[in-house]
Design a protein around this motif. Structure first.
Motif, PDB file in Angstrom:
ATOM      1  N   VAL A 153       5.746  -8.802   6.695  1.00 49.61           N
ATOM      2  CA  VAL A 153       4.848  -7.926   5.951  1.00 49.61           C
ATOM      3  C   VAL A 153       3.389  -8.278   6.246  1.00 49.61           C
ATOM      4  CG1 VAL A 153       3.999  -7.461   3.609  1.00 49.61           C
ATOM      5  CG2 VAL A 153       6.427  -7.269   4.106  1.00 49.61           C
ATOM      6  N   ASN A 154       3.087  -9.568   6.359  1.00 51.16           N
ATOM      7  CA  ASN A 154       1.732  -9.989   6.708  1.00 51.16           C
ATOM      8  C   ASN A 154       1.350  -9.524   8.110  1.00 51.16           C
ATOM      9  OD1 ASN A 154       0.243 -11.758   4.655  1.00 51.16           O
ATOM     10  ND2 ASN A 154       2.287 -12.633   4.579  1.00 51.16           N
ATOM     11  N   ARG A 155       2.266  -9.648   9.061  1.00 51.99           N
ATOM     12  CA  ARG A 155       2.000  -9.168  10.419  1.00 51.99           C
ATOM     13  C   ARG A 155       1.755  -7.657  10.405  1.00 51.99           C
ATOM     14  NH1 ARG A 155       0.671 -12.332  14.570  1.00 51.99           N
ATOM     15  NH2 ARG A 155       1.360 -10.662  15.939  1.00 51.99           N
ATOM     16  N   ALA A 156       2.552  -6.948   9.616  1.00 53.64           N
ATOM     17  CA  ALA A 156       2.412  -5.495   9.557  1.00 53.64           C
ATOM     18  C   ALA A 156       1.073  -5.100   8.941  1.00 53.64           C
ATOM     19  CB  ALA A 156       3.570  -4.891   8.753  1.00 53.64           C
ATOM     20  N   PHE A 157       0.608  -5.857   7.939  1.00 56.47           N
ATOM     21  CA  PHE A 157      -0.706  -5.598   7.353  1.00 56.47           C
ATOM     22  C   PHE A 157      -1.783  -5.770   8.411  1.00 56.47           C
ATOM     23  CE2 PHE A 157      -4.692  -7.270   5.791  1.00 56.47           C
ATOM     24  CZ  PHE A 157      -5.043  -6.389   4.790  1.00 56.47           C
ATOM     25  N   MET A 158      -1.697  -6.862   9.174  1.00 53.55           N
ATOM     26  CA  MET A 158      -2.688  -7.109  10.225  1.00 53.55           C
ATOM     27  C   MET A 158      -2.757  -5.923  11.175  1.00 53.55           C
ATOM     28  SD  MET A 158      -2.797  -7.839  13.702  1.00 53.55           S
ATOM     29  CE  MET A 158      -1.251  -8.658  14.110  1.00 53.55           C
ATOM     30  N   GLN A 159      -1.602  -5.406  11.558  1.00 54.71           N
ATOM     31  CA  GLN A 159      -1.573  -4.286  12.492  1.00 54.71           C
ATOM     32  C   GLN A 159      -2.204  -3.037  11.875  1.00 54.71           C
ATOM     33  OE1 GLN A 159       2.576  -3.978  13.641  1.00 54.71           O
ATOM     34  NE2 GLN A 159       2.651  -6.184  14.062  1.00 54.71           N
ATOM     35  N   ARG A 160      -1.869  -2.743  10.613  1.00 58.20           N
ATOM     36  CA  ARG A 160      -2.412  -1.548   9.956  1.00 58.20           C
ATOM     37  C   ARG A 160      -3.921  -1.672   9.755  1.00 58.20           C
ATOM     38  NH1 ARG A 160       1.696  -2.731   6.422  1.00 58.20           N
ATOM     39  NH2 ARG A 160       0.288  -2.875   4.634  1.00 58.20           N
ATOM     40  N   ALA A 161      -4.364  -2.842   9.288  1.00 57.12           N
ATOM     41  CA  ALA A 161      -5.788  -3.038   9.037  1.00 57.12           C
ATOM     42  C   ALA A 161      -6.583  -2.988  10.337  1.00 57.12           C
ATOM     43  CB  ALA A 161      -6.015  -4.364   8.320  1.00 57.12           C
ATOM     44  N   THR A 162      -6.046  -3.586  11.397  1.00 60.21           N
ATOM     45  CA  THR A 162      -6.719  -3.552  12.701  1.00 60.21           C
ATOM     46  C   THR A 162      -6.807  -2.124  13.207  1.00 60.21           C
ATOM     47  OG1 THR A 162      -5.946  -5.779  13.238  1.00 60.21           O
ATOM     48  CG2 THR A 162      -6.626  -4.386  15.081  1.00 60.21           C
ATOM     49  N   ARG A 163      -5.736  -1.387  13.053  1.00 55.89           N
ATOM     50  CA  ARG A 163      -5.727   0.021  13.485  1.00 55.89           C
ATOM     51  C   ARG A 163      -6.777   0.817  12.715  1.00 55.89           C
ATOM     52  NH1 ARG A 163      -0.563   0.570  12.905  1.00 55.89           N
ATOM     53  NH2 ARG A 163      -0.116  -0.159  15.005  1.00 55.89           N
ATOM     54  N   TRP A 164      -6.867   0.559  11.409  1.00 53.11           N
ATOM     55  CA  TRP A 164      -7.845   1.260  10.570  1.00 53.11           C
ATOM     56  C   TRP A 164      -9.264   0.911  10.994  1.00 53.11           C
ATOM     57  CZ3 TRP A 164     -11.885   0.150   7.309  1.00 53.11           C
ATOM     58  CH2 TRP A 164     -12.283   1.164   6.422  1.00 53.11           C
ATOM     59  N   LEU A 165      -9.528  -0.365  11.234  1.00 48.12           N
ATOM     60  CA  LEU A 165     -10.862  -0.818  11.603  1.00 48.12           C
ATOM     61  C   LEU A 165     -11.273  -0.295  12.976  1.00 48.12           C
ATOM     62  CD1 LEU A 165     -10.480  -4.448  10.273  1.00 48.12           C
ATOM     63  CD2 LEU A 165     -12.226  -2.828   9.495  1.00 48.12           C
ATOM     64  N   ALA A 166     -10.375  -0.404  13.948  1.00 53.30           N
ATOM     65  CA  ALA A 166     -10.691   0.084  15.295  1.00 53.30           C
ATOM     66  C   ALA A 166     -10.897   1.596  15.274  1.00 53.30           C
ATOM     67  CB  ALA A 166      -9.588  -0.300  16.274  1.00 53.30           C
ATOM     68  N   GLY A 167     -10.095   2.289  14.484  1.00 50.72           N
ATOM     69  CA  GLY A 167     -10.244   3.726  14.367  1.00 50.72           C
ATOM     70  C   GLY A 167     -11.556   4.115  13.710  1.00 50.72           C
ATOM     71  N   GLY A 168     -12.128   3.190  12.914  1.00 50.60           N
ATOM     72  CA  GLY A 168     -13.405   3.437  12.249  1.00 50.60           C
ATOM     73  C   GLY A 168     -14.605   2.981  13.047  1.00 50.60           C
ATOM     74  N   GLY A 169     -14.376   2.513  14.271  1.00 52.14           N
ATOM     75  CA  GLY A 169     -15.486   2.170  15.145  1.00 52.14           C
ATOM     76  C   GLY A 169     -15.738   0.692  15.357  1.00 52.14           C
ATOM     77  N   VAL A 170     -14.975  -0.202  14.712  1.00 48.35           N
ATOM     78  CA  VAL A 170     -15.165  -1.637  14.922  1.00 48.35           C
ATOM     79  C   VAL A 170     -14.627  -2.011  16.306  1.00 48.35           C
ATOM     80  CG1 VAL A 170     -14.597  -3.955  14.106  1.00 48.35           C
ATOM     81  CG2 VAL A 170     -15.031  -2.128  12.459  1.00 48.35           C
ATOM     82  N   ARG A 171     -15.429  -2.759  17.051  1.00 49.97           N
ATOM     83  CA  ARG A 171     -15.046  -3.110  18.418  1.00 49.97           C
ATOM     84  C   ARG A 171     -14.977  -4.619  18.646  1.00 49.97           C
ATOM     85  NH1 ARG A 171     -13.593   1.131  17.870  1.00 49.97           N
ATOM     86  NH2 ARG A 171     -14.004   3.034  19.054  1.00 49.97           N
ATOM     87  N   GLN A 172     -15.175  -5.410  17.576  1.00 48.57           N
ATOM     88  CA  GLN A 172     -15.145  -6.865  17.720  1.00 48.57           C
ATOM     89  C   GLN A 172     -14.320  -7.473  16.583  1.00 48.57           C
ATOM     90  OE1 GLN A 172     -19.111  -8.294  19.758  1.00 48.57           O
ATOM     91  NE2 GLN A 172     -19.625  -7.414  17.771  1.00 48.57           N
ATOM     92  N   PHE A 173     -13.466  -8.424  16.936  1.00 48.25           N
ATOM     93  CA  PHE A 173     -12.575  -9.039  15.967  1.00 48.25           C
ATOM     94  C   PHE A 173     -12.578 -10.553  16.164  1.00 48.25           C
ATOM     95  CE2 PHE A 173     -11.224  -4.735  16.537  1.00 48.25           C
ATOM     96  CZ  PHE A 173     -10.758  -4.320  15.300  1.00 48.25           C
ATOM     97  N   LEU A 174     -12.659 -11.275  15.053  1.00 47.63           N
ATOM     98  CA  LEU A 174     -12.541 -12.734  15.041  1.00 47.63           C
ATOM     99  C   LEU A 174     -11.355 -13.074  14.156  1.00 47.63           C
ATOM    100  CD1 LEU A 174     -13.438 -15.621  15.593  1.00 47.63           C
ATOM    101  CD2 LEU A 174     -15.176 -15.375  13.787  1.00 47.63           C
ATOM    102  N   ASP A 175     -10.262 -13.499  14.780  1.00 47.42           N
ATOM    103  CA  ASP A 175      -9.000 -13.734  14.086  1.00 47.42           C
ATOM    104  C   ASP A 175      -8.762 -15.237  13.970  1.00 47.42           C
ATOM    105  OD1 ASP A 175      -6.457 -13.319  12.960  1.00 47.42           O
ATOM    106  OD2 ASP A 175      -5.507 -13.392  14.934  1.00 47.42           O
ATOM    107  N   ILE A 176      -8.901 -15.765  12.758  1.00 48.60           N
ATOM    108  CA  ILE A 176      -8.738 -17.207  12.525  1.00 48.60           C
ATOM    109  C   ILE A 176      -7.383 -17.453  11.870  1.00 48.60           C
ATOM    110  CG2 ILE A 176      -9.728 -19.247  11.435  1.00 48.60           C
ATOM    111  CD1 ILE A 176     -12.412 -17.851  11.429  1.00 48.60           C
ATOM    112  N   GLY A 177      -6.659 -18.453  12.387  1.00 51.54           N
ATOM    113  CA  GLY A 177      -5.294 -18.683  11.932  1.00 51.54           C
ATOM    114  C   GLY A 177      -4.349 -17.748  12.658  1.00 51.54           C
ATOM    115  N   THR A 178      -4.585 -17.606  13.949  1.00 46.70           N
ATOM    116  CA  THR A 178      -3.874 -16.644  14.798  1.00 46.70           C
ATOM    117  C   THR A 178      -2.365 -16.811  14.748  1.00 46.70           C
ATOM    118  OG1 THR A 178      -5.738 -16.540  16.315  1.00 46.70           O
ATOM    119  CG2 THR A 178      -3.583 -15.927  17.186  1.00 46.70           C
ATOM    120  N   GLY A 179      -1.922 -18.051  14.837  1.00 48.70           N
ATOM    121  CA  GLY A 179      -0.488 -18.297  14.933  1.00 48.70           C
ATOM    122  C   GLY A 179       0.012 -18.105  16.353  1.00 48.70           C
ATOM    123  N   ILE A 180       1.268 -18.405  16.574  1.00 50.74           N
ATOM    124  CA  ILE A 180       1.888 -18.266  17.884  1.00 50.74           C
ATOM    125  C   ILE A 180       2.000 -16.779  18.215  1.00 50.74           C
ATOM    126  CG2 ILE A 180       4.023 -18.666  19.180  1.00 50.74           C
ATOM    127  CD1 ILE A 180       4.322 -21.224  17.361  1.00 50.74           C
TER     128      ILE A 180
END
Length: 262
Positions: A48-75
């Motif tokens: 569910v956490n992975r799915a949230f990341m995907q949805r939120a990233t999709r929403w942000l990129a769709g809104g014009g965000v072009r830079q991401f800093l992902d801390i606690g990336t995991g494998i």
């Protein structure tokens, strides 16, 4: 590269085990099975956490965000954040950060950027924001909005380690128009099982700092929460993704939110 310590469990490798990965060790599986005995939904929570990341990233990129800093990336587990972002905006720049050297070992091979974009990896701990910011500045333009991703991370950082101050320190360096996307486990719905889980993780050398809805919301002080605000993780814009297998309408004990820096 820093030597991988296989004598103690690590949250990134436990998370990998929950997701069905193979980049973990017996010590990670042992503690993971203890968590599973307390709540069989733990693997679903990870997904569910992975799915949230995907949805939120999709929403942000769709809104014009072009830079991401992902801390606690995991494998790396596909689709990774850069794959989601670059599927919307191929020129997106993504900087990953984790403190487990096993993540670094896989990052170079698996975190391949789209040709138009950039994907980079920093080995550092969230408790060392200066190192993270220094590395991120080499890739990201801090005069333009950055989405800071802290998914399933801050519940491993105690108040004694200054969890709220760390988030504030990171956000302070990002310009207006930047975003914070975050999920966090809670004991609001399962207080007794959560207390046992916290104690068992502590015995295994893993800090678990579960926070209430109110405590989680504090991380967004001074920011503008995106509709619907703080929500149970799987209920944050479910239309932007696919349902997680095994997920029902019951409460998944964690919150998620996205907020904009004014």
């Amino acid at each position: 590269m820093t030597e991988i310590d296989t004598s103690k469990p690590h949250p990134a490798r436990m998370y990998d085990w929950y997701l069905g990965g193979k980049d973990n060790y017996p010590v990670d599986e042992e503690l993971g099975r203890q968590m599973l005995a307390l709540d069989p939904r733990v693997p679903v929570m990870a997904k569910v956490n992975r799915a949230f990341m995907q949805r939120a990233t999709r929403w942000l990129a769709g809104g014009g965000v072009r830079q991401f800093l992902d801390i606690g990336t995991g494998i790396p587990t596909e689709p990774n954040l850069h794959q989601v972002a670059q599927s919307v905006a191929p020129d997106a720049r993504v900087v990953y950060c984790d403190n487990d050297p096993i993540v670094l070992a896989h990052a170079a091979a698996l975190l391949r950027s789209a040709p138009e974009g950039i994907t980079e990896y920093i080995q550092a701990d969230v408790r060392d924001p200066a190192t993270i910011l220094e590395g991120a500045r080499k890739i990201l333009d801090f005069s333009q909005p950055v989405a800071l991703s802290l998914v399933a991370l801050l519940h491993f950082i105690s108040d004694e380690d200054g969890a709220h101050d760390l988030v504030g320190r990171l956000l302070a360096e990002l310009p207006s128009g930047s975003y914070l996307m975050m999920t966090h486990a809670t004991s609001d719905f399962t207080p007794e099982a959560s207390a046992v889980a916290t104690a068992r993780l502590k015995a295994g050398g893993v800090t678990l700092a579960l926070r209430s809805r109110e405590e989680f919301t504090r991380f967004f002080d001074g920011l503008e929460l995106v509709d619907p605000g703080v929500e149970v993780v799987h209920k944050w814009h479910p239309e932007l993704g696919e349902p997680v297998p095994g997920q029902d309408d019951g409460v998944i004990p964690g919150y998620g939110a996205v907020a904009r820096k004014p």
